[in-house]
Design a protein around this motif. Structure first.
Motif, short mmCIF file in Angstrom:
data_model
loop_
_atom_site.label_atom_id
_atom_site.label_comp_id
_atom_site.label_asym_id
_atom_site.label_seq_id
_atom_site.Cartn_x
_atom_site.Cartn_y
_atom_site.Cartn_z
N SER A 53 0.83 -1.21 0.00
CA SER A 53 0.00 0.00 0.00
C SER A 53 0.86 1.27 0.00
N CYS A 54 2.15 1.13 0.40
CA CYS A 54 3.07 2.27 0.37
C CYS A 54 3.56 2.58 -1.04
N GLY A 55 3.28 1.64 -1.99
CA GLY A 55 3.71 1.84 -3.37
C GLY A 55 5.02 1.14 -3.71
N ASP A 56 5.65 0.53 -2.71
CA ASP A 56 6.91 -0.17 -2.94
C ASP A 56 6.64 -1.62 -3.34
N THR A 57 7.56 -2.15 -4.14
CA THR A 57 7.41 -3.52 -4.65
C THR A 57 8.57 -4.39 -4.20
N GLY A 78 11.96 -0.43 -2.91
CA GLY A 78 11.42 0.19 -1.72
C GLY A 78 12.46 0.79 -0.78
N CYS A 79 12.02 1.02 0.41
CA CYS A 79 12.81 1.68 1.45
C CYS A 79 13.95 0.77 1.93
N GLY A 80 14.82 1.32 2.75
CA GLY A 80 15.92 0.54 3.30
C GLY A 80 15.43 -0.63 4.13
N VAL A 81 14.33 -0.46 4.84
CA VAL A 81 13.81 -1.56 5.66
C VAL A 81 13.32 -2.69 4.76
N SER A 82 12.76 -2.35 3.60
CA SER A 82 12.33 -3.42 2.68
C SER A 82 13.54 -4.19 2.15
N ILE A 83 14.65 -3.50 1.97
CA ILE A 83 15.89 -4.19 1.56
C ILE A 83 16.31 -5.14 2.69
N GLU A 121 6.58 -1.59 10.27
CA GLU A 121 6.21 -3.02 10.36
C GLU A 121 5.60 -3.53 9.06
N HIS A 122 4.93 -2.63 8.30
CA HIS A 122 4.33 -3.07 7.04
C HIS A 122 5.40 -3.52 6.04
N CYS A 123 6.64 -3.04 6.19
CA CYS A 123 7.72 -3.45 5.28
C CYS A 123 8.04 -4.93 5.51
N ALA A 124 8.00 -5.35 6.79
CA ALA A 124 8.22 -6.77 7.10
C ALA A 124 7.08 -7.60 6.54
N ALA A 125 5.84 -7.11 6.67
CA ALA A 125 4.68 -7.84 6.15
C ALA A 125 4.75 -7.96 4.63
N LEU A 126 5.25 -6.92 3.97
CA LEU A 126 5.37 -6.99 2.50
C LEU A 126 6.34 -8.10 2.11
N ALA A 127 7.45 -8.21 2.85
CA ALA A 127 8.44 -9.25 2.54
C ALA A 127 7.87 -10.65 2.78
FE1 FES Z 1 7.26 0.67 1.50
FE2 FES Z 1 9.00 0.14 3.46
S1 FES Z 1 7.95 2.02 3.07
S2 FES Z 1 8.21 -1.22 1.98
#
Ligand code: FES
Length: 138
Positions: A53-57, A78-83, A121-127
């Protein structure tokens, strides 16, 4: 002029890194700064891509051998946390069976990384959502 701009850039970079170290656990910072599994796998056995939902893939690639995850890699814009989360997920699942990987959700990941600020925390859920979809697509 160029020298003072370079110095300013270095100072800002140093401050950002120091702030990051204050806000995130060592495992998050290490995986953010030096991801070991960033990239794709050609002809993967499992693959998924989810845009949050943040727009990151995040994209996840899985290679199987003897019913276990032999290799896993990821890509994200995405963001550093998504990495960090993408990298930690790929490390967590190597050598595991599909049944073991099915147990991994955002809470499991958060426990393994020493937690995240609630806004991340949503970055962890995306992963982990991407992981579960890749497992379904095997
Ligand atoms: Fe989008 Fe972290 S802000 S995955």
């Amino acid at each position: 002029m160029e020298q003072s701009l370079n110095k300013l850039a270095q100072t800002l970079q140093k401050e950002i890194i120091e702030k990051t170290k204050q806000d995130y656990s060592k495992i998050v910072v290490d995986n953010w700064m030096n991801p070991t599994n960033f990239g794709k796998i050609d002809n993967p056995d499992g693959y998924a891509q989810i845009t949050g939902s943040c727009g990151d893939t995040i994209e996840l690639f899985l290679k199987m051998r003897d019913k276990k995850i032999e290799n896993a890699r990821f890509l994200t814009d995405g963001c550093g946390v998504s990495i960090a989360c993408g990298n930690i997920v790929t490390e967590l699942i190597k050598g595991k069976t599909v049944e073991q990987v099915k147990q991994i959700n955002a809470n499991t990941l958060l426990e393994n990384i020493g937690g995240l600020p609630s806004a991340d925390e949503h970055c962890a859920a995306l992963a982990t959502d991407t992981l579960q979809l890749a497992i379904k697509n095997l």
